[in-house]
Enzyme design. Sequence first.
Site, PDB file in Angstrom:
ATOM      1  CG  HIS A 152      -8.333   5.913   3.015  1.00 11.50           C
ATOM      2  ND1 HIS A 152      -8.492   5.755   1.665  1.00 11.50           N
ATOM      3  CD2 HIS A 152      -7.692   4.801   3.453  1.00 11.50           C
ATOM      4  CE1 HIS A 152      -7.977   4.590   1.296  1.00 11.50           C
ATOM      5  NE2 HIS A 152      -7.477   3.990   2.371  1.00 11.50           N
ATOM      6  NE  ARG A 159      -3.334   4.684  10.188  1.00 12.28           N
ATOM      7  CZ  ARG A 159      -3.961   3.776   9.432  1.00 12.28           C
ATOM      8  NH1 ARG A 159      -3.567   2.509   9.435  1.00 12.28           N
ATOM      9  NH2 ARG A 159      -4.972   4.112   8.671  1.00 12.28           N
ATOM     10  CG  HIS A 191      -8.913   6.188   7.164  1.00  5.44           C
ATOM     11  ND1 HIS A 191      -9.898   5.254   7.003  1.00  5.44           N
ATOM     12  CD2 HIS A 191      -7.739   5.500   7.170  1.00  5.44           C
ATOM     13  CE1 HIS A 191      -9.352   4.042   6.923  1.00  5.44           C
ATOM     14  NE2 HIS A 191      -8.044   4.175   7.038  1.00  5.44           N
ATOM     15  CD  GLU A 206      -2.827  -1.109   2.454  1.00  6.74           C
ATOM     16  OE1 GLU A 206      -3.189  -0.047   2.957  1.00  6.74           O
ATOM     17  OE2 GLU A 206      -3.127  -2.215   2.936  1.00  6.74           O
ATOM     18  NE  ARG A 234      -3.874   5.671   3.896  1.00  8.35           N
ATOM     19  CZ  ARG A 234      -4.273   4.688   4.668  1.00  8.35           C
ATOM     20  NH1 ARG A 234      -4.782   4.941   5.845  1.00  8.35           N
ATOM     21  NH2 ARG A 234      -4.139   3.435   4.289  1.00  8.35           N
TER      22      ARG A 234
END
Length: 534
Positions: free
Chosen positions: A243, A385, A350, A116, A289
Amino acid sequence: MATYPPKVLIIGSGIAGLSAALHFSEFSDVTLLAKTSLDEGNTRYAQGGIAAVWAKNDSFAEHKKDTLEAGAGLCRESTVDACVQEGPDRIKELIEWGVEFTRDTDHPSDYDLHIEGGHHQRRILHSHDFTGLAIEEALIQKVRSHAKITVMENYMAIDLIMEGKLRTLTAASGLGRCLGAYILNIATNEIAPMAADLTVLASGGAGKVYLYTSNPDVATGDGIAMAYRAGARIANMEFMQFHPTCLYHPHAKNFLITEALRGEGGILRNLEGRDFMPDYHEMGSLAPRYVVSQSIDIELKRTGAAHVWLDITHIKPEEFAEKFPQVHSMCKKFGINAPREFIPVVPAAHYMCGGILVDEFAQTSIEGLVAIGETACTGLHGANRLASNSLLEGIVFSKRAALQAKNTLTSHVAPHAPKSLPAWEFGRAVDMEEQIDIVATWREIRTLMWNYVGIVRSNRRLNRARERLALLRHEVNEDYWKFKVNRDLIELRNLLTVAELIVESALRRKESRGLHLNVDYPKASPDEAHDTII
Ligand code: FAD
Ligand code: SIN
């Protein structure tokens, strides 16, 4: 040794609370609370998976490097080391507890690994695209059959009970030790005190503070608000992670389109069909992200579009259905013929990277109170994160908390909670006749947080948010003391506290770093490379 088994109260039944219950029950009686059903919480909806060094060509050093890079200079290195190094053992434990991860079809003795955003290696174990559900189901089965664990569903913690409620303390001791919590029976609205030798907050995130979120309704930041009211230190609340890819559809509530699809080569395109991410980061659609969400936000503002596209047309339809059954069926439900058609996506709130500040063993700044999982700020995530590091953090810290507590709770000098605690005082509170004020205020908070404290911030908007929240605080406090509390009122009060903590922390950070982007301070500043602690 203590003469009777210690009593541990765990508030929350996601991956953190359930795994903690299993660890603590090795030496203690455990009561496990869940606000609704045992399986409802952010964990249940986790899709992508759980990150750990598993492949032969991966290493602790590489997982650490990716975590630190994503964290934009604010990760606590010792915590990163602990999570990365203890991760594989904790995953083995999950497997022993019955979690079934998807196997590699070519080498069935190995597990299939996702990749990811922000990861440079395949290291994400998963159960198709419903990893969280698989974890919840396995752990719940073990917890329910455990003699030393008492499960209480539809019970909600309202506030922590502090020693200062029983006796006068010196100013230096604050409110003193945590002795348990006041618990609301949601079905009857009765409230009772519950004493505990140790209270574990595992109450999850706070996504519901924003209008658009991937989180379910229970994620109202209750643990953070309770800990704050009890005087605990709260850290890094400005770092709400958005997100990049939630499904954009008028009837889709909170549905996430997993980042693992970008790991399989999915590409983000603007409405002109252009692959825009390489303009912003060398990793393109697989950038960390916060970079992806901020870039989408810029594209949406530049083009005036309501969403961008996720293009997964290179994936074969049968492979999509087999590997991503949940996303596949959700797209089908909403009439999107993926993977042949592009999927419309937008960013949404998120994950809360901040939370109750804890040390390397989950200890908060209050004696008798530990915090684990998303409600805690352990230093693993820093300013952003890394994908799939939160399930990992949950299992690593539940084990660490239990190991640490075992020594204290079972020693002959172990502190015990009093046998009885004062009853909840209703005072002159009356029943609330209508809920309209709660609904309207809740919506107002979430809308203003989205508009003024979202992905891109400015001093002007943050100050406006602060002023409006102060007005709402006045109204909510009035209602809180006037009416008998119920779940909605308690959640509203907690959401407001969390919103205020986010705004206050965002105003204190005079730079842009990771998830916190303020146009008035567009760059990171070395002077600001520290936690924001309230
Ligand atoms: P949760 O799982 O949120 O559980 C919180 C618990 O606390 C619930 O049982 C709730 O009922 C209870 N609770 C809350 N307040 C109270 C109260 N006042 N009284 C009593 N009980 C209370 N992370 C990854 O690492 N990998 C992923 O693939 C991934 N995908 C995600 C997908 C989605 C859609 C979402 C929303 C999150 C995802 N995350 C992922 C993040 C991750 O799922 C969460 O951070 C993690 O599951 C949090 O676990 P937790 O145990 O701390 O809390
Ligand atoms: C996802 O599957 O995209 C979510 C992963 C995460 O939040 O860690």
